[in-house]
Design an enzyme around this catalytic site. Structure first.
Site, PDB file in Angstrom:
ATOM      1  CG  ASP A   1      -0.239  -0.054   2.532  1.00  0.00           C
ATOM      2  OD1 ASP A   1       0.966  -0.373   2.548  1.00  0.00           O
ATOM      3  OD2 ASP A   1      -0.879   0.234   3.557  1.00  0.00           O
TER       4      ASP A   1
ATOM      5  CG  ASP B   1       3.680   3.522   3.813  1.00  0.00           C
ATOM      6  OD1 ASP B   1       2.782   2.924   4.422  1.00  0.00           O
ATOM      7  OD2 ASP B   1       4.700   2.958   3.362  1.00  0.00           O
TER       8      ASP B   1
ATOM      9  CG  ASP C   1      -1.589   2.818   7.114  1.00  0.00           C
ATOM     10  OD1 ASP C   1      -1.092   3.450   6.163  1.00  0.00           O
ATOM     11  OD2 ASP C   1      -0.993   1.888   7.680  1.00  0.00           O
TER      12      ASP C   1
END
Length: 479
Positions: free
Chosen positions: A202, A204, A253
């Site tokens: 993913d 960041d 996130d």
């Protein structure tokens, strides 16, 4: 008694707004609880759902084209959510619905809807780096730090990754270009932009509107997939939120930072995207190797770390003219640990104007001592460094959130000594101080080193607090 209000009791306009929104005459309790929300409720009521449906469909076509769902299903899910309040009688749940619907109607178009219109031309700004020349050096540095002993009995938490990560990554690449003043990236994807051989999962990110963005994205995923999406807040990670699906699979996130922090983070511009300066990222990597868990990760997949390290070493060689000749001078700086008080003293006088740095391993103790000093000039860089810094009477005070490795009883391991030096250098970069000579010596101190076993390590600071979450399906916000 829960009576229905009559129009002679309450102002007609407010009552009408609430009645239209709920699809029923509100009870006395509902009216008094919701009347202060009348302005938000009115915005939701007049919101053009058809345009919103169209934007979500366009987002689906561009970023989630492989997800098997029809346009009518998307529309039904959206209209169902925007009428959910008509079947809800719990005041707490009504407040949650109003809050989340308000985020959608006031922010979605500017945050995610804008990704569907024609993008500005990409300004190609890549430099060709010779990463291969740094691979052997990186391997040598990492090999000397590959000293963690893996406890096979230790149960590791599994990090389940959603199949939607690739879709969200595609969206994030565009988002980073459109919102490059408020959102920047770091980690593997940022290094991939420099070296296409880097593998990444993913993306960041650091951003100034993390909560709003994640709520909008969570709803986009919900409307497209029909899945229940949950946003979680972790107490021991500052201003951190993560989106997971109903099966606890990780989607994305984000760390939230203030705009003034964003302004001082060193960054470079590549293909219309701002990434955290790889020099800064390299220092963070050196710092993180003081964390015993990170050394265990290195032991499991050294080649992954080697690709990243080589990329960052080549960047600093090219950008700062660092010569890797093994001349380390006074690096790493001398570190003495007081294990009882959990403070490490770093001798800094050879490099900086402050003579020493007191590194606290307990954040609350540092905060208390700063208050006792009656000094109000501390710098808080939030999750960028996980610490405040204060320079007072030629002494730096700061907090170190990682473990401290020991090579013998009472002796700081050189891996942690370098990590502490890197932590101080992060401050120098963030405040535009001098750091290049110190950086050169620090990197050269990592060359031609023998492996030194870990004798023991300190425990990390325990962070109080509870987990927070937003459950869209159950209309619950706990923070």
């Amino acid at each position: 008694m829960n009576r229905n209000p009559d129009q002679n009791t309450f102002p007609n306009i407010t009552l009408k707004i609430i009645e239209t929104y709920l699809g029923r005459v509100p009870s006395v309790n509902e009216y008094h609880m919701l009347k202060l929300q009348a302005r938000n409720i009115q915005k939701i009521t007049v919101f053009n759902k058809d345009i919103f449906v169209s934007l979500v469909k366009k987002n689906k076509k561009r970023f989630f084209s492989d997800v098997d769902t029809s346009a009518s299903e998307i529309k039904d899910r959206i209209l169902s959510y925007f009428s959910k309040q008509t079947q809800t009688y719990n005041i707490g749940k009504l407040f949650t619905i109003i809050e989340l619907q308000s985020v959608l109607v006031t922010t979605y178009t500017d945050i995610l809807g804008v990704l569907t219109i024609k993008a500005p031309n990409v300004i190609s700004s890549k430099i060709s780096y010779n990463v291969t020349s740094m691979e052997e050096l990186a391997r040598d540095m990492l090999n000397s730090m590959n000293v963690a002993v893996i406890d096979k009995a230790k149960v590791m938490g599994r990090h389940n990754v959603s199949s939607l990560v690739k879709n969200v990554n595609k969206l994030m690449e565009e988002y980073l270009r459109r919102h490059n003043k408020s959102c920047i990236c770091y980690g593997s994807y940022s290094l991939y932009l420099i070296n296409p051989n880097i593998r990444y999962g993913d993306i960041d990110i650091l951003q100034t509107n993390s909560r709003t963005f994640l709520i909008d994205l969570a709803f986009l995923i919900k409307f497209i997939t029909g899945n229940n999406i949950i946003l979680s807040k972790i107490p021991y990670l500052r201003n951190y939120m993560v989106i997971k699906d109903e099966n606890d699979n990780h989607i994305i996130d984000s760390f939230n930072i203030r705009q003034d922090t964003m302004n001082v983070v060193p960054k470079i511009f590549i293909d219309n995207i701002y990434i955290v300066d790889p020099t800064f990222q390299l220092l963070n990597m050196i710092k993180m190797f003081s964390q015993i868990d990170r050394l265990e990760d290195l032991s499991k997949d050294p080649e992954k770390f080697n690709a990243r390290m080589a990329t960052m070493l080549e960047y600093v060689r090219y950008t700062h003219g660092i010569v890797f000749d093994g001349k380390r001078n006074n690096m790493p700086m001398k570190c003495i640990i007081d294990e009882n008080n959990r403070i490490v003293t770093v001798t800094t006088k050879d490099y900086f104007s402050f003579k020493k740095c007191l590194v606290y391993l307990d954040e609350n103790v540092l905060s208390s001592d700063i208050l006792d000093l009656n000094a109000d000039t501390s710098c808080d860089f939030e999750s960028v460094t996980n610490s405040v810094y204060l320079i007072h009477d030629n002494i730096m005070y700061t907090y170190f959130s990682n473990t401290i490795l020991l090579s013998d009883k009472g002796k700081v391991h050189e891996i942690s000594a370098r990590g502490l030096c890197a932590h101080i250098l992060l401050y120098q970069m963030l405040t535009s101080g001098e750091y290049k000579q110190c950086l050169s010596d620090l990197l050269n101190s990592m060359m031609n080193r023998d492996k030194i076993p870990i004798y023991s390590h300190t425990e990390r600071d325990k962070k109080p607090g509870r987990h927070g979450f937003i459950n869209i399906e159950k209309d619950i916000i706990v923070f």
